[in-house]
Write an enzyme that holds these catalytic residues in place. Structure first.
Site, PDB file in Angstrom:
ATOM      1  N   HIS A 255     -41.481 -52.712  50.432  1.00  8.69           N
ATOM      2  CA  HIS A 255     -41.736 -51.516  51.226  1.00  8.69           C
ATOM      3  C   HIS A 255     -42.070 -50.300  50.390  1.00  8.69           C
ATOM      4  O   HIS A 255     -42.366 -49.243  50.941  1.00  8.69           O
ATOM      5  CB  HIS A 255     -40.511 -51.210  52.092  1.00  8.69           C
ATOM      6  CG  HIS A 255     -39.297 -50.840  51.298  1.00  8.69           C
ATOM      7  ND1 HIS A 255     -38.584 -51.759  50.563  1.00  8.69           N
ATOM      8  CD2 HIS A 255     -38.667 -49.659  51.101  1.00  8.69           C
ATOM      9  CE1 HIS A 255     -37.576 -51.167  49.966  1.00  8.69           C
ATOM     10  NE2 HIS A 255     -37.595 -49.896  50.275  1.00  8.69           N
ATOM     11  N   CYS A 256     -42.030 -50.417  49.047  1.00  8.76           N
ATOM     12  CA  CYS A 256     -42.204 -49.223  48.210  1.00  8.76           C
ATOM     13  C   CYS A 256     -43.485 -49.241  47.390  1.00  8.76           C
ATOM     14  O   CYS A 256     -44.410 -48.475  47.654  1.00  8.76           O
ATOM     15  CB  CYS A 256     -41.008 -49.057  47.268  1.00  8.76           C
ATOM     16  SG  CYS A 256     -39.487 -48.546  48.083  1.00  8.76           S
ATOM     17  N   ILE A 257     -43.543 -50.108  46.393  1.00  6.92           N
ATOM     18  CA  ILE A 257     -44.609 -50.036  45.387  1.00  6.92           C
ATOM     19  C   ILE A 257     -46.007 -50.204  45.991  1.00  6.92           C
ATOM     20  O   ILE A 257     -46.931 -49.491  45.617  1.00  6.92           O
ATOM     21  CB  ILE A 257     -44.373 -51.058  44.259  1.00  6.92           C
ATOM     22  CG1 ILE A 257     -42.944 -50.955  43.730  1.00  6.92           C
ATOM     23  CG2 ILE A 257     -45.369 -50.856  43.128  1.00  6.92           C
ATOM     24  CD1 ILE A 257     -42.578 -49.576  43.221  1.00  6.92           C
TER      25      ILE A 257
END
Length: 424
Positions: free
Chosen positions: A253-255
């Protein structure tokens, strides 16, 4: 507000610190899974969930009006990107609007979801002011970016520093006091914008270095060198270097998502960030490159792609989690299937998934079936790959470029460098 990979551990940490917690989530399925304990958490957090659920200070509800009963509201909703890599603010805008609608005087509102610089003011401070509530006097608002590393017991939230940027000094103090029991240390920064940019900087840094690690690993292969020993040799330098390891791409969900919020905002200001853009493009191409390498290996073995039987080991985006969001495995499986290969996967943490219109299911006993190629994508601690070291084992493509697969490295996920999560 939001009980996903960030919200649930945050709620449990607050409950463990003695707070009465109302967990709000719009998904009845998620609430049911939490109530049953059927959620992807570290053992520590499963124990916290069991304790919280057994008491009367942890309540689950889909009703957003519960915000009115809270002294503090922590917003932890997803901020993905769409198919064109543009920010999808649907969930965040809806959650913030609901919190603003039901906010009461004296309340603290903390946003943790990663977004563009200025989100806290745009979605909370200004709408609250329009309601007649003065921020830092009537209500308190801060941005405190989440720092959750799913599946990593060394980096639990309680062991990780936390940033807080308040919309005023009272807001900063209130948010720092609230979050202090949930982090190793809380550091306040001058304003929400500083905290928002810090979070984008953190994840953009990782995205760029992952792209660099993959590029240099490919260079090593071209020069006849194993990448991991080179990385570990470079990592002996005690300053100016942090090891990142090659892999099949980026997921979670981030990078894959957060840096696009920065590029999107800069594009609106007609400013470019060519290094970041190039790195993100390289990361997005990585699964296709892995697919091409797999097809080349099949061709070298004389196996036509349309007849090939290919197994992927692990489809989650990183070791030790069941999360397949943005996982490179999905694109690799789809690419191989499009080429005509018969694809399957082995991942005990992911019972089933969809690749296009097709439903695939975890293969629990891969050693009993014939394969023309095995692709190591994500090796969980529960995996035992010693069968791939036996005589007559199928060819192996290790997307992590760890070198020859030995029995010691193949058993129960050992042999994975300690910083392997940098590829997640």
């Amino acid at each position: 507000m939001g009980l996903g990979y960030v919200g649930l551990p945050t709620a449990l940490a607050l409950s463990d610190a003695g707070a009465t917690v109302i967990g709000v989530d719009s998904s009845p399925d998620r609430l049911r899974d939490i109530a049953r304990g059927a959620v992807d958490l570290l053992p520590l957090h499963h124990a916290q969930l069991a304790c919280a659920s057994a008491g009367d200070r942890f309540r689950l509800t889909p009703d957003a009006t519960a915000v009115r009963d809270a002294d503090a509201v922590v917003i932890c909703v997803p901020t993905p990107v769409d198919a064109r890599r543009r920010p999808d603010l649907t969930a965040l805008s809806s959650a913030c609007a609901s919190v603003v609608e039901h906010a009461v005087p004296g309340q603290l509102i903390v946003l943790t979801s990663t977004s563009y610089v200025g989100t806290t003011r745009d979605l909370l401070v200004e709408p609250l002011r329009a309601r007649g509530l003065t921020v830092d006097e009537d209500v308190y608002v801060a941005f405190a970016p989440e720092r959750i590393d799913p599946g990593n017991e060394r980096h639990t939230p309680e062991r990780t520093p936390r940033l807080v940027g308040g919309a005023g000094p009272r807001s900063s103090r209130a948010a720092a006091d609230l979050l202090a029991p949930t982090a190793s240390v809380v550091r306040t920064v001058p304003d929400p914008e500083t905290a928002e940019m810090a979070k984008l900087w953190e994840n953009t840094y990782r995205a760029v270095n992952i792209a660099l690690a993959n590029e240099l690993a490919d260079a090593c292969q071209s020069l006849g060198l194993a990448p991991v020993p080179v990385i570990e040799a470079a990592a002996t330098k005690p300053y100016g270097f942090m090891p990142f390891y090659p892999g099949p791409g980026v997921g979670g969900h981030c990078i894959p998502c957060d840096p696009h919020y920065l590029l999107w905002q800069l594009a609106k200001a007609r400013q470019q960030a060519p290094l970041v853009a190039t790195a993100l493009a390289a990361n997005s191409r990585r699964p296709a490159r892995i697919t091409e390498r797999a097809l080349d290996l099949l061709a070298d073995s004389g196996v036509p792609a349309r007849d090939a039987r290919v197994l992927l080991i692990g489809v989650a985006y990183k070791e030790g989690v069941a999360d397949v969001r943005e996982s490179p495995a999905l694109e690799i499986l789809a690419g191989l299937a499009k080429a005509g290969a018969h694809v399957a996967y082995c991942d005990p943490l992911v019972p089933s998934l969809h690749v296009g219109a097709d439903a695939l299911h975890h293969v629990p006993d891969p050693h009993t079936r014939p394969w023309d190629l095995v692709v190591l994508h994500t090796v969980h601690p529960v995996h035992d790959l010693t069968w791939l070291c036996a005589a007559g084992a199928p060819p192996v493509l290790d997307t992590r470029q760890r070198g020859p697969l030995t029995k010691a490295a193949a058993r129960a996920g050992t042999g994975v460098p300690p910083a392997a999560e940098a590829t997640a």
